[in-house]
Motif scaffolding. Structure first.
Motif, mmCIF file in Angstrom:
data_model
loop_
_atom_site.group_PDB
_atom_site.id
_atom_site.type_symbol
_atom_site.label_atom_id
_atom_site.label_comp_id
_atom_site.label_asym_id
_atom_site.label_seq_id
_atom_site.Cartn_x
_atom_site.Cartn_y
_atom_site.Cartn_z
ATOM 1 N N PHE A 1 0.835 -1.204 0.000
ATOM 2 C CA PHE A 1 0.000 0.000 0.000
ATOM 3 C C PHE A 1 0.869 1.253 0.000
ATOM 4 O O PHE A 1 0.580 2.220 -0.719
ATOM 5 C CB PHE A 1 -0.924 0.003 1.216
ATOM 6 C CG PHE A 1 -1.891 1.160 1.234
ATOM 7 C CD1 PHE A 1 -3.141 1.048 0.651
ATOM 8 C CD2 PHE A 1 -1.547 2.368 1.831
ATOM 9 C CE1 PHE A 1 -4.032 2.109 0.657
ATOM 10 C CE2 PHE A 1 -2.424 3.436 1.843
ATOM 11 C CZ PHE A 1 -3.673 3.307 1.255
ATOM 12 N N ASP A 2 1.924 1.262 0.807
ATOM 13 C CA ASP A 2 2.808 2.428 0.868
ATOM 14 C C ASP A 2 3.415 2.730 -0.497
ATOM 15 O O ASP A 2 3.516 3.892 -0.905
ATOM 16 C CB ASP A 2 3.926 2.197 1.891
ATOM 17 C CG ASP A 2 3.433 2.249 3.321
ATOM 18 O OD1 ASP A 2 2.298 2.710 3.542
ATOM 19 O OD2 ASP A 2 4.188 1.820 4.218
ATOM 20 N N VAL A 3 3.816 1.684 -1.219
ATOM 21 C CA VAL A 3 4.378 1.887 -2.558
ATOM 22 C C VAL A 3 3.340 2.520 -3.476
ATOM 23 O O VAL A 3 3.617 3.493 -4.188
ATOM 24 C CB VAL A 3 4.880 0.553 -3.145
ATOM 25 C CG1 VAL A 3 5.255 0.724 -4.620
ATOM 26 C CG2 VAL A 3 6.080 0.043 -2.357
ATOM 27 N N ALA A 4 2.115 1.983 -3.461
ATOM 28 C CA ALA A 4 1.051 2.506 -4.324
ATOM 29 C C ALA A 4 0.720 3.957 -3.973
ATOM 30 O O ALA A 4 0.541 4.803 -4.861
ATOM 31 C CB ALA A 4 -0.190 1.632 -4.209
ATOM 32 N N PHE B 1 -6.382 9.406 -8.724
ATOM 33 C CA PHE B 1 -6.556 8.190 -7.937
ATOM 34 C C PHE B 1 -5.813 7.051 -8.613
ATOM 35 O O PHE B 1 -5.457 7.114 -9.795
ATOM 36 C CB PHE B 1 -8.040 7.835 -7.763
ATOM 37 C CG PHE B 1 -8.687 7.242 -8.993
ATOM 38 C CD1 PHE B 1 -8.743 5.862 -9.185
ATOM 39 C CD2 PHE B 1 -9.243 8.061 -9.968
ATOM 40 C CE1 PHE B 1 -9.330 5.319 -10.319
ATOM 41 C CE2 PHE B 1 -9.831 7.525 -11.098
ATOM 42 C CZ PHE B 1 -9.874 6.149 -11.275
ATOM 43 N N THR B 2 -5.558 6.002 -7.847
ATOM 44 C CA THR B 2 -4.959 4.790 -8.387
ATOM 45 C C THR B 2 -5.656 3.587 -7.769
ATOM 46 O O THR B 2 -6.289 3.694 -6.714
ATOM 47 C CB THR B 2 -3.444 4.739 -8.100
ATOM 48 O OG1 THR B 2 -2.862 3.637 -8.810
ATOM 49 C CG2 THR B 2 -3.164 4.553 -6.612
ATOM 50 N N MET B 3 -5.555 2.448 -8.432
ATOM 51 C CA MET B 3 -6.134 1.216 -7.917
ATOM 52 C C MET B 3 -5.097 0.471 -7.082
ATOM 53 O O MET B 3 -3.910 0.458 -7.403
ATOM 54 C CB MET B 3 -6.610 0.320 -9.056
ATOM 55 C CG MET B 3 -7.699 0.923 -9.922
ATOM 56 S SD MET B 3 -9.188 1.402 -8.995
ATOM 57 C CE MET B 3 -9.684 -0.197 -8.300
ATOM 58 N N PHE B 4 -5.582 -0.150 -6.014
ATOM 59 C CA PHE B 4 -4.718 -0.964 -5.166
ATOM 60 C C PHE B 4 -5.331 -2.353 -5.036
ATOM 61 O O PHE B 4 -6.494 -2.485 -4.646
ATOM 62 C CB PHE B 4 -4.555 -0.312 -3.790
ATOM 63 C CG PHE B 4 -3.764 -1.143 -2.818
ATOM 64 C CD1 PHE B 4 -2.439 -1.451 -3.071
ATOM 65 C CD2 PHE B 4 -4.348 -1.624 -1.657
ATOM 66 C CE1 PHE B 4 -1.700 -2.223 -2.183
ATOM 67 C CE2 PHE B 4 -3.626 -2.385 -0.760
ATOM 68 C CZ PHE B 4 -2.295 -2.691 -1.024
ATOM 69 N N GLU B 5 -4.567 -3.368 -5.389
ATOM 70 C CA GLU B 5 -5.018 -4.762 -5.323
ATOM 71 C C GLU B 5 -6.354 -4.963 -6.034
ATOM 72 O O GLU B 5 -7.218 -5.705 -5.587
ATOM 73 C CB GLU B 5 -5.094 -5.230 -3.868
ATOM 74 C CG GLU B 5 -3.731 -5.272 -3.188
ATOM 75 C CD GLU B 5 -3.783 -5.848 -1.781
ATOM 76 O OE1 GLU B 5 -2.735 -6.279 -1.292
ATOM 77 O OE2 GLU B 5 -4.878 -5.857 -1.177
ATOM 78 N N SER B 6 -6.543 -4.266 -7.132
ATOM 79 C CA SER B 6 -7.644 -4.404 -8.099
ATOM 80 C C SER B 6 -9.028 -3.995 -7.594
ATOM 81 O O SER B 6 -9.938 -3.788 -8.392
ATOM 82 C CB SER B 6 -7.722 -5.846 -8.628
ATOM 83 O OG SER B 6 -8.300 -6.725 -7.671
ATOM 84 N N ASP B 7 -9.224 -3.859 -6.287
ATOM 85 C CA ASP B 7 -10.576 -3.582 -5.808
ATOM 86 C C ASP B 7 -10.668 -2.386 -4.866
ATOM 87 O O ASP B 7 -11.730 -2.110 -4.314
ATOM 88 C CB ASP B 7 -11.158 -4.816 -5.113
ATOM 89 C CG ASP B 7 -10.343 -5.238 -3.893
ATOM 90 O OD1 ASP B 7 -9.227 -4.709 -3.710
ATOM 91 O OD2 ASP B 7 -10.826 -6.100 -3.134
ATOM 92 N N CYS C 1 1.158 5.026 -12.417
ATOM 93 C CA CYS C 1 1.434 4.583 -11.051
ATOM 94 C C CYS C 1 1.953 3.154 -10.964
ATOM 95 O O CYS C 1 2.781 2.853 -10.112
ATOM 96 C CB CYS C 1 0.181 4.731 -10.189
ATOM 97 S SG CYS C 1 -0.155 6.452 -9.743
ATOM 98 N N GLU C 2 1.488 2.253 -11.812
ATOM 99 C CA GLU C 2 1.930 0.869 -11.698
ATOM 100 C C GLU C 2 3.412 0.728 -11.994
ATOM 101 O O GLU C 2 4.102 -0.098 -11.401
ATOM 102 C CB GLU C 2 1.123 -0.022 -12.642
ATOM 103 C CG GLU C 2 -0.333 -0.169 -12.232
ATOM 104 C CD GLU C 2 -1.078 -1.135 -13.127
ATOM 105 O OE1 GLU C 2 -0.427 -1.741 -14.001
ATOM 106 O OE2 GLU C 2 -2.295 -1.288 -12.954
ATOM 107 N N ALA C 3 3.934 1.553 -12.916
ATOM 108 C CA ALA C 3 5.336 1.428 -13.299
ATOM 109 C C ALA C 3 6.248 2.364 -12.531
ATOM 110 O O ALA C 3 7.438 2.114 -12.410
ATOM 111 C CB ALA C 3 5.492 1.695 -14.795
ATOM 112 N N ALA C 4 5.677 3.455 -12.006
ATOM 113 C CA ALA C 4 6.527 4.486 -11.413
ATOM 114 C C ALA C 4 6.999 4.088 -10.024
ATOM 115 O O ALA C 4 6.233 3.644 -9.195
ATOM 116 C CB ALA C 4 5.752 5.792 -11.315
#
Length: 261
Positions: A146-149, A172-178, A246-249
Motif C-alpha cells: 500500500f505504501d508503494v502505491a 486516484f490509483t487502484m490498489f489490489e484491483s478492488d 502509477c503501476e510502473a513508477a
C-alpha cells in the motif's frame, strides 16, 4: 523501557499538534504578531481582507496589498466558484473575529476548502514550509504494498500541482484491483513551479517518515499540502483522472510531467 516508550509517545503526540495554533470545528487558525492601539494597521488589514473576499468571488485565487499589509487567499482547485465565495466570506469573518489583534494571521477552513493569509511582510512567491498540522488514519492489511502505491500516486499528483497554473493536482490509483487510493497536492498559486516543488518536497519527506503503514495521511504547511486516503475527499470525483503511470513508477524521475499544463 516503559519510560522510554512514554517519551516516544509524547514526542509523536507533540509532532501532530499544530504549534502555536488553535482549531475549532475543523477550522485552523494562526494568529501572530499581536498589536494594540494601531488604528491605521487595523484599517489596512480590513481593506486587504475585504479585497480578498471580493477577489475570490470571481477567481479561486486573489492577492492584495494596502498600506503596511499584504495578503492572499485561495480555494482548492476542485471547489466551485460559488462554494469558494461562501467559504472565503466565512473564513474572513472568522479570522478577523478570532485574530482581531494580530498583524500576521492565517486561516484554513474545514477540509482546507479555502485558505487566507495576511501579514506585514511581502511573502508572495516564497515557499513557506512552516508546519501547520497533520493527521493519519488507521492502518491497512498489506502496508508495504500500500505504501508503494500511495507514494507512486503522490509523486504524480505532486507533479500535477507543480506544472499546473493553479498549483493543484488530484488523481486516484487502484490498489489490489478492488480498492482506490485518492491523492491531492496543492501549493498557493503565487509560487513558481520550483518553489512549489520545494514545499511539496518537504511535505512528502514528512509523509514518508511518518505515514508508513497508514491508509490515510495529510500534512499541511503554510504554502502547500499533501493528502491521500481510501475514501473520496475531493469535490471533482466525477471527473477525477486515474494516475496513468502509477503501476510502473517507483521514483519521481520515472514519472513524466503532466501534458498540456
Amino acid at each position: 523501557m516503559a519510560f522510554s516508550h512514554h517519551l516516544l509517545f509524547l514526542a509523536l503526540l507533540l509532532l501532530f499538534l499544530p504549534l502555536s495554533l488553535s482549531s475549532s470545528a475543523g477550522t485552523i487558525y494562526s494568529c501572530k504578531s499581536n498589536f494594540t492601539n494601531n488604528d491605521a494597521l487595523q484599517a489596512d488589514i480590513d481593506r486587504v481582507v475585504s479585497d480578498l473576499v471580493a477577489g475570490t468571488q470571481q477567481n479561486l485565487y486573489a492577492k492584495s496589498a494596502f498600506g503596511a499589509v499584504y495578503g492572499h487567499a485561495m480555494c482548492r482547485g476542485d471547489v466551485s466558484q460559488e462554494n469558494c465565495s461562501t467559504c472565503m466570506a466565512e473564513a474572513a469573518h472568522m479570522v478577523r473575529q478570532d485574530c482581531h489583534d494580530s498583524a500576521d494571521s492565517s486561516i484554513w477552513s474545514e477540509n482546507v476548502y479555502c485558505f487566507l493569509h495576511y501579514g506585514t511582510s511581502n511573502f508572495s512567491g516564497t515557499a513557506n514550509t512552516t508546519y501547520v498540522t497533520g493527521f493519519r488514519t488507521s492502518g491497512t492489511g498489506n502496508p508495504a504494498a500500500f505504501d508503494v502505491a500511495a507514494r507512486q500516486l503522490m509523486i504524480w499528483v505532486n507533479a500535477m500541482a507543480v506544472f499546473s497554473s493553479n498549483k493543484f493536482g488530484t488523481s486516484f490509483t487502484m490498489f489490489e484491483s478492488d480498492q482506490k487510493i485518492y491523492g491531492m497536492a496543492l501549493c498557493t498559486p503565487d509560487l513558481s513551479g520550483s518553489a512549489c516543488e520545494e514545499c511539496l518536497g518537504v511535505a512528502m519527506r514528512t509523509v514518508v517518515s511518518m505515514c508508513a503503514g497508514f491508509k490515510g495521511c495529510a500534512y499541511i504547511f503554510q504554502s502547500c499540502m499533501v493528502r491521500y486516503d481510501t475514501y473520496v475527499f475531493t469535490s471533482n470525483v466525477a471527473t477525477l483522472p486515474q494516475c496513468p503511470f502509477c503501476e510502473a513508477a517507483t521514483t519521481a524521475a520515472s514519472v513524466p510531467a503532466p501534458s498540456g499544463q
